[in-house]
Design an enzyme around this catalytic site. Structure first.
Site, PDB file in Angstrom:
ATOM      1  N   ARG A  89      53.066  41.626  57.490  1.00 36.29           N
ATOM      2  CA  ARG A  89      53.019  41.832  55.983  1.00 36.29           C
ATOM      3  C   ARG A  89      53.399  40.435  55.179  1.00 36.29           C
ATOM      4  O   ARG A  89      52.892  40.344  54.247  1.00 36.29           O
ATOM      5  CB  ARG A  89      53.873  43.246  55.737  1.00 36.29           C
ATOM      6  N   ASP A 149      49.915  53.845  38.546  1.00 38.08           N
ATOM      7  CA  ASP A 149      50.619  55.049  39.078  1.00 38.08           C
ATOM      8  C   ASP A 149      51.033  55.958  37.991  1.00 38.08           C
ATOM      9  O   ASP A 149      50.871  57.137  38.499  1.00 38.08           O
ATOM     10  CB  ASP A 149      51.932  54.274  39.650  1.00 38.08           C
ATOM     11  N   ALA A 151      49.059  56.551  35.545  1.00 36.78           N
ATOM     12  CA  ALA A 151      47.954  57.252  35.299  1.00 36.78           C
ATOM     13  C   ALA A 151      47.884  58.473  36.253  1.00 36.78           C
ATOM     14  O   ALA A 151      47.431  59.519  35.718  1.00 36.78           O
ATOM     15  CB  ALA A 151      46.792  56.375  35.001  1.00 36.78           C
ATOM     16  N   ARG A 152      48.047  57.768  37.120  1.00 35.75           N
ATOM     17  CA  ARG A 152      47.835  59.016  38.526  1.00 35.75           C
ATOM     18  C   ARG A 152      48.731  60.051  38.329  1.00 35.75           C
ATOM     19  O   ARG A 152      48.399  61.399  38.411  1.00 35.75           O
ATOM     20  CB  ARG A 152      48.234  58.424  39.969  1.00 35.75           C
ATOM     21  N   HIS A 176      55.557  48.642  42.164  1.00 33.45           N
ATOM     22  CA  HIS A 176      54.343  49.124  42.481  1.00 33.45           C
ATOM     23  C   HIS A 176      54.001  49.248  43.871  1.00 33.45           C
ATOM     24  O   HIS A 176      53.652  48.243  44.596  1.00 33.45           O
ATOM     25  CB  HIS A 176      53.136  48.295  41.777  1.00 33.45           C
TER      26      HIS A 176
HETATM   27  P1  NAD Z   1      38.320  42.230  47.483  1.00 34.22           P
HETATM   28  O1  NAD Z   1      38.598  41.552  48.785  1.00 34.22           O
HETATM   29  O2  NAD Z   1      37.103  43.106  47.075  1.00 34.22           O
HETATM   30  O3  NAD Z   1      38.282  40.923  46.206  1.00 34.22           O
HETATM   31  C1  NAD Z   1      39.072  39.870  46.475  1.00 34.22           C
HETATM   32  C2  NAD Z   1      38.341  38.814  45.947  1.00 34.22           C
HETATM   33  O4  NAD Z   1      39.061  37.629  45.737  1.00 34.22           O
HETATM   34  C3  NAD Z   1      37.021  38.356  46.854  1.00 34.22           C
HETATM   35  O5  NAD Z   1      35.915  38.366  46.019  1.00 34.22           O
HETATM   36  C4  NAD Z   1      37.137  36.912  47.342  1.00 34.22           C
HETATM   37  O6  NAD Z   1      36.197  36.111  47.537  1.00 34.22           O
HETATM   38  C5  NAD Z   1      38.240  36.549  46.086  1.00 34.22           C
HETATM   39  N1  NAD Z   1      39.221  35.300  46.550  1.00 34.22           N
HETATM   40  C6  NAD Z   1      39.905  35.082  47.628  1.00 34.22           C
HETATM   41  N2  NAD Z   1      40.439  34.155  47.465  1.00 34.22           N
HETATM   42  C7  NAD Z   1      40.361  33.526  46.293  1.00 34.22           C
HETATM   43  C8  NAD Z   1      40.544  32.168  45.789  1.00 34.22           C
HETATM   44  N3  NAD Z   1      41.532  31.470  46.252  1.00 34.22           N
HETATM   45  N4  NAD Z   1      40.169  31.909  44.483  1.00 34.22           N
HETATM   46  C9  NAD Z   1      39.272  32.830  43.980  1.00 34.22           C
HETATM   47  N5  NAD Z   1      38.906  33.986  44.521  1.00 34.22           N
HETATM   48  C10 NAD Z   1      39.268  34.260  45.506  1.00 34.22           C
HETATM   49  O7  NAD Z   1      39.606  42.968  47.225  1.00 34.22           O
HETATM   50  P2  NAD Z   1      39.649  44.027  45.986  1.00 34.22           P
HETATM   51  O8  NAD Z   1      39.631  45.350  46.612  1.00 34.22           O
HETATM   52  O9  NAD Z   1      39.086  43.511  44.899  1.00 34.22           O
HETATM   53  O10 NAD Z   1      41.430  43.737  45.876  1.00 34.22           O
HETATM   54  C11 NAD Z   1      41.941  42.705  45.069  1.00 34.22           C
HETATM   55  C12 NAD Z   1      43.369  42.899  45.053  1.00 34.22           C
HETATM   56  O11 NAD Z   1      43.883  43.921  44.087  1.00 34.22           O
HETATM   57  C13 NAD Z   1      44.364  43.143  46.302  1.00 34.22           C
HETATM   58  O12 NAD Z   1      45.237  42.313  46.564  1.00 34.22           O
HETATM   59  C14 NAD Z   1      44.386  44.817  46.113  1.00 34.22           C
HETATM   60  O13 NAD Z   1      45.503  44.998  46.903  1.00 34.22           O
HETATM   61  C15 NAD Z   1      44.761  44.740  44.753  1.00 34.22           C
HETATM   62  N6  NAD Z   1      44.894  46.171  44.201  1.00 34.22           N
HETATM   63  C16 NAD Z   1      45.726  46.355  43.051  1.00 34.22           C
HETATM   64  C17 NAD Z   1      46.049  47.477  42.589  1.00 34.22           C
HETATM   65  C18 NAD Z   1      47.068  47.406  41.359  1.00 34.22           C
HETATM   66  O14 NAD Z   1      47.475  48.380  40.946  1.00 34.22           O
HETATM   67  N7  NAD Z   1      47.554  46.424  41.118  1.00 34.22           N
HETATM   68  C19 NAD Z   1      45.040  48.532  42.771  1.00 34.22           C
HETATM   69  C20 NAD Z   1      44.084  48.333  43.693  1.00 34.22           C
HETATM   70  C21 NAD Z   1      44.232  46.936  44.382  1.00 34.22           C
END
Ligand code: NAD
Length: 316
Positions: A89, A149, A151-152, A176
């Site tokens: 991780r 969170d 909102a949930r 978070h």
């Molecule tokens: P995903 O894999 O579908 O999308 C990630 C995107 O980032 C991809 O399109 C990839 O090509 C792009 N990427 C990777 N490296 C890059 C770079 N250097 N420059 C530009 N683009 C780049 O993932 P996702 O499901 O969209 O999740 C994205 C992030 O959001 C994850 O870290 C996930 O844990 C997070 N997330 C956060 C919350 C929150 O409450 N904050 C909730 C859900 C997901």
């Protein structure tokens, strides 16, 4: 911030759910999509443009480069990589921190002077990395924090007591992540303190509170188990934050903010707290009167964030 222009970095599930919600709500005038895979960003822009005939307002949507961030009011970072086989991780964290640094370098090289909103996980730690790397004042760098969170939580409470979710005012605070906690002491339903709601309603008892907190904390795991990722909820939370900024709303939202010691816990970290948001970013953090238990929970969450932050700062 004359025009409402947003640049989204990362056109994956989260980035595009956000973009789709922006278009459906007509929340901004201009959207630019950037991804490490430019063809993906291009295809997404084409697809979204085909919905403009049904959108509530005129908008400009295109794929672009970091040069497009120069005059953007807001850059939203949803880019990230997922865990490789055998990767710890912490290794993943360090890899995502490196990605944040390269993205921020490119954003700042354009002359950008707007607000950066981070959604990539672990959001509190990466928002700190983005803030440090950008050199922007801390009120102009925020993370989505515990907005989703919370909102949930409001949704779960609303299901129990059968009152509209928009009348439920309650926060999840802290990281978070696993150490987040429900701030029950400040929860209310249409102005009625939550304690009074429980005492006057038969649908909910004090015993149900643990169950609600558990469901909220495990919501992401439960969704990921079924569909591998979560994205609609966060997409809509990001639009709410965006609107608070562009409409200069002075809206209070639980987001990841820089704790300069407003709360008596570890400072020099980003952590989920209620903050007043407007077109200049964070106007101020709202100081709530927490119960003794909640003070301990905030302390615990902040200490964990500090520990993990120190680890990634050492690794990068
Ligand atoms: P995903 O894999 O579908 O999308 C990630 C995107 O980032 C991809 O399109 C990839 O090509 C792009 N990427 C990777 N490296 C890059 C770079 N250097 N420059 C530009 N683009 C780049 O993932 P996702 O499901 O969209 O999740 C994205 C992030 O959001 C994850 O870290 C996930 O844990 C997070 N997330 C956060 C919350 C929150 O409450 N904050 C909730 C859900 C997901």
């Amino acid at each position: 911030m004359e025009r409402s222009k947003v640049v989204i970095v990362g056109t994956g599930f989260v980035g595009m759910s956000y973009a789709y919600a922006l278009v459906n709500q007509g929340a901004v005038e201009e959207i630019v999509l950037i991804d490490i895979d430019p063809l993906k960003a291009e295809g997404e822009a084409m697809d979204l443009n085909h919905g403009l005939a049904f959108a509530p307002r005129k908008m400009s949507i295109k794929s672009g480069t970091y040069q497009d961030t120069k005059d953007a009011g807001l850059v939203v970072i949803t880019a990230g990589v997922s865990q490789k086989d055998g990767e710890t991780r912490l290794d993943l964290l360090a890899r995502n921190a490196k990605i944040m640094k390269t993205i921020v370098k490119d954003i700042m090289a354009s002359g950008f002077s707007g607000i950066i909103l981070v959604a990539t996980n672990p959001v509190d730690l990466l928002t700190y990395v983005v803030w440090k790397e950008s050199g922007l004042p801390s009120h102009r760098v925020i993370g989505s924090g515990t907005s989703l969170d919370s909102a949930r939580l409001r949704y779960e409470i609303s299901r129990y007591i059968e009152i509209d979710v928009r009348n439920i005012h309650a926060y999840i605070l802290g990281e978070h992540g696993d150490s987040e906690f429900v701030c029950w002491s400040n929860a209310n339903v249409g102005g009625k303190p939550f304690k009074d709601v429980i005492e006057s309603m038969h649908q909910i008892t004090f015993d149900d509170l643990e169950d609600i907190a558990y469901k909220v904390k495990h919501a992401a795991y439960d969704i990921i188990l079924r569909k591998k990722a979560t994205y609609y909820g966060i997409g809509m939370a990001l639009v709410r934050i965006t609107s608070a900024i562009f409409n200069n709303e002075n809206r209070i939202l639980p987001i990841s903010v820089y704790n300069e010691g407003i709360y008596p816990c570890e400072s020099d970290i980003y952590i989920g707290l209620p903050a007043v948001l407007n077109r200049d970013g964070v106007h101020h953090i709202v100081k709530l009167n927490l119960s003794e238990k909640e003070k301990d929970q905030l302390n615990h969450s902040a200490s964990l964030l500090r520990k993990n932050l120190d680890s990634i700062l050492k690794m990068s």
